[in-house]
Write a protein that holds these residues in place. Structure first.
Motif, PDB file in Angstrom:
ATOM      1  N   ALA A 276     -11.231   2.811   2.190  1.00  0.00           N
ATOM      2  CA  ALA A 276     -10.081   3.689   2.389  1.00  0.00           C
ATOM      3  C   ALA A 276     -10.548   5.113   2.641  1.00  0.00           C
ATOM      4  O   ALA A 276     -11.493   5.586   1.998  1.00  0.00           O
ATOM      5  CB  ALA A 276      -9.181   3.658   1.158  1.00  0.00           C
TER       6      ALA A 276
ATOM      7  N   SER B 186     -14.282  -2.967   2.427  1.00  0.00           N
ATOM      8  CA  SER B 186     -12.915  -2.552   2.132  1.00  0.00           C
ATOM      9  C   SER B 186     -12.957  -1.051   1.873  1.00  0.00           C
ATOM     10  O   SER B 186     -13.258  -0.620   0.767  1.00  0.00           O
ATOM     11  CB  SER B 186     -12.403  -3.330   0.911  1.00  0.00           C
TER      12      SER B 186
ATOM     13  N   ILE C 266      -5.990   3.242  -2.078  1.00  0.00           N
ATOM     14  CA  ILE C 266      -5.536   3.217  -0.688  1.00  0.00           C
ATOM     15  C   ILE C 266      -4.194   3.940  -0.660  1.00  0.00           C
ATOM     16  O   ILE C 266      -3.185   3.409  -1.133  1.00  0.00           O
ATOM     17  CB  ILE C 266      -5.409   1.767  -0.196  1.00  0.00           C
TER      18      ILE C 266
ATOM     19  N   TYR D 150      -7.233   2.705   6.487  1.00  0.00           N
ATOM     20  CA  TYR D 150      -7.913   1.688   5.678  1.00  0.00           C
ATOM     21  C   TYR D 150      -8.629   0.742   6.624  1.00  0.00           C
ATOM     22  O   TYR D 150      -8.025   0.157   7.532  1.00  0.00           O
ATOM     23  CB  TYR D 150      -6.906   0.923   4.818  1.00  0.00           C
TER      24      TYR D 150
ATOM     25  N   GLY E  38     -14.161   4.518   4.545  1.00  0.00           N
ATOM     26  CA  GLY E  38     -14.155   3.777   5.807  1.00  0.00           C
ATOM     27  C   GLY E  38     -15.143   4.316   6.814  1.00  0.00           C
ATOM     28  O   GLY E  38     -15.500   3.624   7.775  1.00  0.00           O
TER      29      GLY E  38
ATOM     30  N   ALA F 205       0.796  -1.228   0.000  1.00  0.00           N
ATOM     31  CA  ALA F 205       0.000   0.000   0.000  1.00  0.00           C
ATOM     32  C   ALA F 205       0.833   1.285   0.000  1.00  0.00           C
ATOM     33  O   ALA F 205       0.467   2.253  -0.688  1.00  0.00           O
ATOM     34  CB  ALA F 205      -0.968  -0.009   1.186  1.00  0.00           C
TER      35      ALA F 205
ATOM     36  N   GLN G  48      -3.886   7.898   4.804  1.00  0.00           N
ATOM     37  CA  GLN G  48      -5.261   7.463   5.038  1.00  0.00           C
ATOM     38  C   GLN G  48      -5.307   6.350   6.087  1.00  0.00           C
ATOM     39  O   GLN G  48      -4.305   5.699   6.380  1.00  0.00           O
ATOM     40  CB  GLN G  48      -5.881   6.911   3.750  1.00  0.00           C
TER      41      GLN G  48
ATOM     42  N   GLU H 237      -9.289  -0.444  -3.241  1.00  0.00           N
ATOM     43  CA  GLU H 237     -10.136  -1.191  -2.308  1.00  0.00           C
ATOM     44  C   GLU H 237     -10.534  -2.548  -2.878  1.00  0.00           C
ATOM     45  O   GLU H 237     -10.522  -3.550  -2.162  1.00  0.00           O
ATOM     46  CB  GLU H 237     -11.392  -0.377  -2.000  1.00  0.00           C
TER      47      GLU H 237
END
Length: 611
Positions: free
Chosen positions: A384, A382, A403, A409, A388, A344, A407, A351
């Motif tokens: 980000a 999923s 992602i 996740y 989220g 990532a 951020q 995602e």
């Protein structure tokens, strides 16, 4: 893949469908119609052929409803879906309402008029739901009208066919008890309640009773079916016979009378005509089934589904299977977290790509362990960054987000293995988290630990424990808009009653019950945080110097919690000790099954917090 990422339509055909439905209602002499997110079996998750709410509105969540009137229409969702519904449903077609704070019957109070005729499908609504609508209609001088044919079906020209997945037997070593013994126990319960029979409309209750599993419902290994349990004589099991192999039919024939679902109405009528006392759960039984008994002269006795508590109290074989499933799932989850940590930060990961990779790790790990991944237990959440913060976010091709560093996740996922069901949420910092992220995450973690370490006496309910998970958030003026925990089945439904940890959790917690522990925090447009493990209620034990024994929890889930998101200054010494002990257990349990980069990640991720 066990999930798809297709984007539902938000406009275009939805307005046309709404107009077409109103035309059908007008022809039938109806002033409005109620569309629940439900099928005949009242499950949370329903087959594609029953997704009438999604077809009509575009909303794809697992809980909701719509009411369509001549000049107005509304869609109702709970706190998990307040953001999602605005993304999926056009406000020009439907107004947005809160399913709990302003449910359909409450919303209708100011809208129904004398002479109105409000339609509903009695097969899709429980007796309790219909009673609430009846009270509102009566007060307004309106009439509640059951329909023979659902008007949504009249406009749904490409409606999928009902599912016909094969039924399988759940082996007795995994079930821990023969179906004959379960049926005998249930007969005894009917005797204690002084009833002659019980209608079982919950598919997971039927699957548990007869030690069978199916595949009619996405992510839930249950066969669509109904059953009548009798205090005397064999039970009756109603399902499409095409789902049964010769071997499965032979086994079930030794337990029950096997019939097609078309025979159910007549059998309920016969029960009523005999004057039988029939137990129904008004919150779970479709009104059509209850009416079939009462209309024939039967006596309805209202009470809880007699299967729900025995099913919730897992036996030692079921608990052993769940522990194996969670070790296996912990290996897959740790491989995923190691891959995420390596992939990532460089960017380019999305995602959907992450959700696909996690499922692949589960499939691979299951094959290695001799217990293949049979399904996921729900669509992987999923999310980000701002996605989220959508509590039950479902990533699609249209919403798929990168992602990126900076951020958070959030990944909430689970698996269905033959020996157990898993459900885990982890929140991971991509790059360096902000002070706000660390503060919020630590407060969520404190609540998670408070619940994990709780000691409580016999008779304690989930509502009494729910506050423990929220206190650290409340002290900062924060909260979350969902329950803290739900029951979980064993290779059954990931959301199982009757116990739960929430403000509405009124069922006492008993040994063997499995629940989730998942406090969270969500900042709209920015990030979401949730930490979820599954926990088992342990038998009461003595506390040194105490007056009475106390229950506690065993944590089932095994996977690292992101230490980079923790602010140690907010943690007490006891909380740090719990986290370090949990991580030490995760490391010791999973280490023999990991190697190379995943093993290195595990060792680093489970170091003591202050090391």
């Amino acid at each position: 893949m066990f999930q798809t990422f297709d984007a539902p339509s938000r406009s275009g055909p939805i307005g046309a469908r709404l107009a077409a439905l109103r035309a059908v209602l007008k022809k039938a002499g109806l002033s409005g119609f109620v569309v629940p997110h439900a099928d005949e079996y009242q499950g949370e998750y329903i087959p594609a052929a029953a997704e009438r709410l999604a077809y009509l509105t575009g909303f794809t969540g697992s809980a909701g409803a719509a009411v369509v009137l001549t000049e107005e229409a509304a869609v109702f969702v709970d706190g998990r879906y307040t953001l999602q519904v605005r993304d999926q449903v056009d406000g020009a077609d439907f107004t947005y309402e809160h399913l709990v704070e302003n449910p359909p019957h409450q919303w209708l109070k100011s809208r129904l008029k004398r002479g109105d005729r409000l339609g509903y499908d009695p097969r899709l609504m429980t007796l309790a739901e219909v009673r609430r609508l009846e009270a509102v209609a009566k007060a307004a001088g309106a009439t509640l009208v059951p329909v023979e044919e659902n008007p949504v079906d009249a406009i749904w020209h490409d409606r999928p066919a009902p599912p016909l997945a094969a039924v399988s037997l759940q082996a007795e070593p995994l079930a821990g008890e023969a179906a004959e013994a379960k049926i005998d126990r249930l007969r005894a319960i009917l005797g204690e309640k002084d009833v002659d029979a019980a209608i079982i409309a919950q598919t997971d209750s039927i699957a548990w009773t007869f030690n069978i599993r199916g595949g009619d419902v996405p992510h839930n290994p249950v066969p669509l079916s109904f059953a009548i349990l009798r205090r005397e004589g064999a039970p009756s099991l109603y399902m499409d016979g095409r789902k049964l192999s010769n071997a499965v039919r032979d086994r079930l024939a030794g337990l029950a009378d096997i019939k097609e679902e078309t025979a159910l109405a007549a059998d309920l009528g016969a029960l009523g005509a005999s004057g039988a006392k029939v137990l129904i759960d008004p919150n779970l039984t479709p009104e059509a089934l209850a009416r079939a008994v009462s209309a024939a002269g039967g006596n309805l006795v209202e009470g809880a589904d007699p299967v729900s508590l025995p099913k919730a109290r897992k036996n030692e074989a079921e608990l052993a299977g769940m522990r194996r499933a969670h070790r296996r799932d912990g290996v897959a989850m740790t491989r995923f977290l190691a891959w995420l940590a390596a992939t990532a930060p460089s960017g380019g990961l999305t995602e959907i790509a992450a959700a696909k990779k996690l499922e692949a790790f589960r499939a691979e790990t299951g094959e290695e362990d001799g217990q293949p991944l049979l399904e996921i237990s729900f669509d992987t959440i999923s999310g980000a960054g701002p996605n989220g913060a959508i509590v039950h976010y479902r990533v699609t091709e249209a919403t798929d987000r990168a992602i990126e560093p900076g951020q958070l996740y959030l990944v909430d996922s689970g698996a269905q293995y033959r020996d157990g069901t898993t459900d885990i949420t982890r929140t991971i910092a991509i790059g360096a988290p902000t002070a706000e992220m660390r503060d919020r995450f630590t407060r969520v973690l404190k609540g998670h630990i408070a619940l994990s370490t709780a000691r409580f006496p016999k008779g304690t309910t989930g509502a009494q424990l729910d506050t423990l998970a929220r206190l650290a958030l409340w002290q900062a003026g924060l909260d979350y808009d969902h329950g803290t925990g739900h029951g979980v089945g064993v290779f059954l439904q990931v959301h199982e009653g009757p116990a739960r940890i929430s403000k509405a959790g009124t069922v006492p917690l008993e040994p063997g019950m499995i629940l989730s522990n998942e406090p969270g925090y969500y900042k709209t447009g920015a990030f979401g945080i949730r930490i979820e493990n599954l926990i088992i209620v342990e038998p009461p034990s003595e506390i040194a110097g105490g007056d009475r024994p106390m229950h506690s929890f065993e944590t089932l889930t095994l996977a690292p919690i992101d230490r980079s998101l923790i602010e140690p200054a907010l943690m007490s010494a006891d909380e740090i000790a719990w986290l370090d002990a949990y991580h030490a257990r995760v490391r010791a349990t999973l280490q023999p099954s990991l190697e190379s980069e995943a093993l290195e990640f595990l060792i680093a991720a489970t170091q003591p917090l202050l090391a």
